[in-house]
Design a protein around this motif. Structure first.
Motif, mmCIF file in Angstrom:
data_model
loop_
_atom_site.group_PDB
_atom_site.id
_atom_site.type_symbol
_atom_site.label_atom_id
_atom_site.label_comp_id
_atom_site.label_asym_id
_atom_site.label_seq_id
_atom_site.Cartn_x
_atom_site.Cartn_y
_atom_site.Cartn_z
ATOM 1 N N ILE A 1 68.109 98.216 23.458
ATOM 2 C CA ILE A 1 66.977 97.309 23.284
ATOM 3 C C ILE A 1 67.497 95.907 23.021
ATOM 4 N N PHE A 2 67.010 94.951 23.812
ATOM 5 C CA PHE A 2 67.305 93.529 23.604
ATOM 6 C C PHE A 2 66.009 92.837 23.175
ATOM 7 N N CYS A 3 66.132 91.995 22.150
ATOM 8 C CA CYS A 3 64.951 91.365 21.548
ATOM 9 C C CYS A 3 65.137 89.855 21.479
ATOM 10 N N VAL A 4 64.023 89.163 21.629
ATOM 11 C CA VAL A 4 63.937 87.715 21.409
ATOM 12 C C VAL A 4 62.783 87.493 20.442
ATOM 13 N N ASN A 5 63.077 86.879 19.307
ATOM 14 C CA ASN A 5 62.090 86.753 18.232
ATOM 15 C C ASN A 5 61.853 85.287 17.917
ATOM 16 N N GLN B 1 61.235 102.548 38.923
ATOM 17 C CA GLN B 1 62.005 103.735 38.568
ATOM 18 C C GLN B 1 61.767 104.203 37.135
ATOM 19 N N ARG B 2 60.922 103.494 36.389
ATOM 20 C CA ARG B 2 60.646 103.816 34.989
ATOM 21 C C ARG B 2 61.919 103.803 34.152
ATOM 22 N N SER B 3 62.837 102.911 34.485
ATOM 23 C CA SER B 3 64.086 102.792 33.736
ATOM 24 C C SER B 3 64.164 101.521 32.906
ATOM 25 N N ALA B 4 63.185 100.636 33.039
ATOM 26 C CA ALA B 4 63.164 99.388 32.273
ATOM 27 C C ALA B 4 61.729 99.105 31.847
ATOM 28 N N PHE B 5 61.565 98.778 30.589
ATOM 29 C CA PHE B 5 60.256 98.487 29.999
ATOM 30 C C PHE B 5 60.367 97.169 29.251
ATOM 31 N N ALA B 6 59.407 96.277 29.483
ATOM 32 C CA ALA B 6 59.413 94.955 28.836
ATOM 33 C C ALA B 6 58.049 94.687 28.239
ATOM 34 N N THR B 7 58.045 94.072 27.073
ATOM 35 C CA THR B 7 56.799 93.736 26.394
ATOM 36 C C THR B 7 56.927 92.393 25.700
ATOM 37 N N PHE B 8 55.873 91.596 25.778
ATOM 38 C CA PHE B 8 55.742 90.323 25.054
ATOM 39 C C PHE B 8 54.520 90.443 24.157
ATOM 40 N N ASP B 9 54.711 90.199 22.877
ATOM 41 C CA ASP B 9 53.628 90.261 21.893
ATOM 42 C C ASP B 9 53.349 88.848 21.387
ATOM 43 N N PHE B 10 52.222 88.299 21.807
ATOM 44 C CA PHE B 10 51.804 86.960 21.374
ATOM 45 C C PHE B 10 50.837 87.123 20.205
ATOM 46 N N HIS B 11 51.218 86.549 19.049
ATOM 47 C CA HIS B 11 50.437 86.701 17.827
ATOM 48 C C HIS B 11 49.313 85.663 17.764
ATOM 49 N N ARG B 12 48.527 85.763 16.719
ATOM 50 C CA ARG B 12 47.377 84.861 16.564
ATOM 51 C C ARG B 12 47.799 83.402 16.463
ATOM 52 N N ALA C 1 55.070 83.096 16.179
ATOM 53 C CA ALA C 1 54.310 82.877 17.411
ATOM 54 C C ALA C 1 54.355 84.103 18.326
ATOM 55 N N PHE C 2 55.541 84.584 18.654
ATOM 56 C CA PHE C 2 55.649 85.701 19.599
ATOM 57 C C PHE C 2 57.010 86.361 19.424
ATOM 58 N N ASP C 3 57.156 87.513 20.045
ATOM 59 C CA ASP C 3 58.430 88.204 20.158
ATOM 60 C C ASP C 3 58.417 89.021 21.444
ATOM 61 N N ALA C 4 59.619 89.250 21.989
ATOM 62 C CA ALA C 4 59.778 89.949 23.258
ATOM 63 C C ALA C 4 60.855 91.001 23.126
ATOM 64 N N GLU C 5 60.667 92.119 23.817
ATOM 65 C CA GLU C 5 61.619 93.217 23.795
ATOM 66 C C GLU C 5 61.742 93.799 25.194
ATOM 67 N N ILE C 6 62.960 94.170 25.547
ATOM 68 C CA ILE C 6 63.241 94.855 26.808
ATOM 69 C C ILE C 6 64.032 96.107 26.490
ATOM 70 N N VAL C 7 63.529 97.239 26.946
ATOM 71 C CA VAL C 7 64.156 98.539 26.726
ATOM 72 C C VAL C 7 64.761 98.986 28.055
ATOM 73 N N LEU C 8 66.070 99.215 28.067
ATOM 74 C CA LEU C 8 66.797 99.573 29.283
ATOM 75 C C LEU C 8 67.399 100.967 29.132
ATOM 76 N N ALA C 9 67.220 101.774 30.147
ATOM 77 C CA ALA C 9 67.825 103.103 30.161
ATOM 78 C C ALA C 9 69.320 102.982 30.405
ATOM 79 N N THR C 10 70.094 103.811 29.738
ATOM 80 C CA THR C 10 71.544 103.829 29.904
ATOM 81 C C THR C 10 71.946 105.053 30.723
ATOM 82 N N MET C 11 73.121 104.974 31.304
ATOM 83 C CA MET C 11 73.622 106.049 32.151
ATOM 84 C C MET C 11 74.323 107.091 31.298
#
Length: 397
Positions: A251-255, A44-55, A259-269
């Motif tokens: 946006i919810f983040c885990v840092n 539905q293109r309402s949730a986007f998640a990304t994990f960025d793994f660094h060097r 080493a890495f960080d993660a973010e989830i972007v959620l659409a609101t009503m």
């Protein structure tokens, strides 16, 4: 792209892919100069998640292939999309004996290879076909959000256990001293059977709670549960960034630097979506209540006394009158049978709604079928009328 992942980080990579699989069906892999992005988006293109793994997450990392041929190096895709299930099967089992994982492209960039180097010189190679090369990027800026919270993942997991597992949306309301979580339900007249849950967290229970403006937002709960499971497995805190504007993402983040960080972007009503959802739910509830009332309304029966009335005859014609055929009178026996049928009909309506139709039909028809036989057993021999003699007696004559 070519990288080597140590044994301790292979489990983290597997949990990250499992988290992404609970959000989307396709995995986007994008190498860059400082690491690799693993991204996904729901249907539905309402949730986007990304994990960025660094060097520092890798033992060895190079954004381009080390092959000598420049033509082969140019064939390596910058961004690739693969099926999520194919990557999930690589880390589905517990890789206890894995010492290192190699990730690279092969076959001129048409295959993504996961090579697991295990103990005793055992090597497991998984070839994942590349669907196509395309980019995936979400435009958001968490630094502009006026509300920010930081808490341990265990706190939010314990709070969400008070809600049902099939709960889709959740509403968060924040003030200067506390945050209130409640399930998203309608307060209409026909939503009385809905379970409503509300849970309050004081500001002292958070590691940090910075509220710039009071806000109330509603978003999907499924993706948040996925991120909290990953954060709990890695024993990491979770931060949230949001505003009071309806429709802007949260946006919810885990840092875990470096080493890495993660973010989830959620659409609101937004407010318009909430109003439309309320109207649709109210119309559905009203329609279901009307249907139930119609099902429970007893059918009207005809009074036996009215059945003896004759139909109105037309005016007398000029021709000689024809004899009018009148209905046969209802005898007391027929009148009694009609009353019994009506009594059975009303008793059938008073039964439980869950009674199967077969049992209800048996209770109605079977007493009528055996009524004549039971009545004949109660009659005396003197009242019985012999309609025919026995065949044996007749043959004897």
């Amino acid at each position: 792209m070519k990288c080597h992942i140590p044994s301790a980080n292979v489990k983290v990579l597997g949990k990250a892919i499992q988290t992404l699989s609970r959000i989307g069906d396709e995995l986007y892999i994008q190498p860059h100069a400082d690491g690799i992005y693993f991204r996904t988006v729901d249907a539905q293109r309402s949730a986007f998640a990304t994990f960025d793994f660094h060097r520092s997450f890798f033992l060895h990392y190079s954004s381009s292939s080390n092959q000598a041929s420049s033509s082969q190096s140019q064939a390596q895709p910058e961004i690739c999309k693969v099926a999520m299930k194919s990557c999930l099967s690589v880390f589905r089992t517990q890789n206890i004996n894995v010492e290192m994982c190699k990730l690279f492209f092969s076959n001129n960039g048409r295959m993504l290879v996961f090579q697991l180097v295990c103990r005793h010189s055992i090597c497991k190679t998984h070839h994942v076909p590349v669907i196509q090369t395309e980019t995936l990027q979400a435009n958001y800026n968490k630094s502009t959000a006026r509300n920010k919270l930081i808490t341990q993942s265990k706190l939010l997991i314990d709070a969400l256990q008070n809600f049902r597992n099939n709960q889709d949306e959740i509403t968060i309301s924040v003030a200067a001293s506390k945050m209130i979580l409640r399930n998203f339900t309608e307060t209409g007249e026909f939503m009385r059977n809905t379970v409503r849950t509300e849970f309050a967290l004081e500001s002292t229970e958070f590691d940090s709670l910075q509220i710039g403006v009071d806000a109330t937002i509603t978003f999907n709960l499924k993706e948040l549960r996925a991120l909290l499971s990953f954060a709990e497995a890695c024993s990491l805190p979770v931060s949230g960034h949001f505003d009071n504007t309806p429709g802007r993402p949260i946006i919810f983040c885990v840092n875990n630097q470096p080493a890495f960080d993660a973010e989830i972007v959620l659409a609101t009503m937004s407010s318009n979506d909430t109003t439309a959802f309320s109207q649709s739910q109210s119309m559905t509830s009203q329609r279901s209540v009307n249907d139930s009332v119609l099902r429970k309304r007893p059918s009207t029966s005809i009074d036996p006394s009215q059945s003896t009335q004759k139909r109105p005859t037309p005016a007398a014609p000029t021709t000689p009158q024809q004899p009018v055929l009148s209905q046969p009178p209802i005898t007391p026996q027929i009148h009694t049978e009609i009353e019994e049928i009506q009594q059975l009909h009303w008793e059938d309506d008073e039964e439980e709604v869950g009674t199967p139709p077969e049992l209800r039909a048996q209770k109605f028809y079977f007493p009528r079928c055996f009524k004549d036989s039971t009545d004949s057993m109660n009659t005396t021999q003197a009242d019985a009328v012999v309609l025919a003699y026995d065949s044996d007696g007749e043959s004897g004559k």
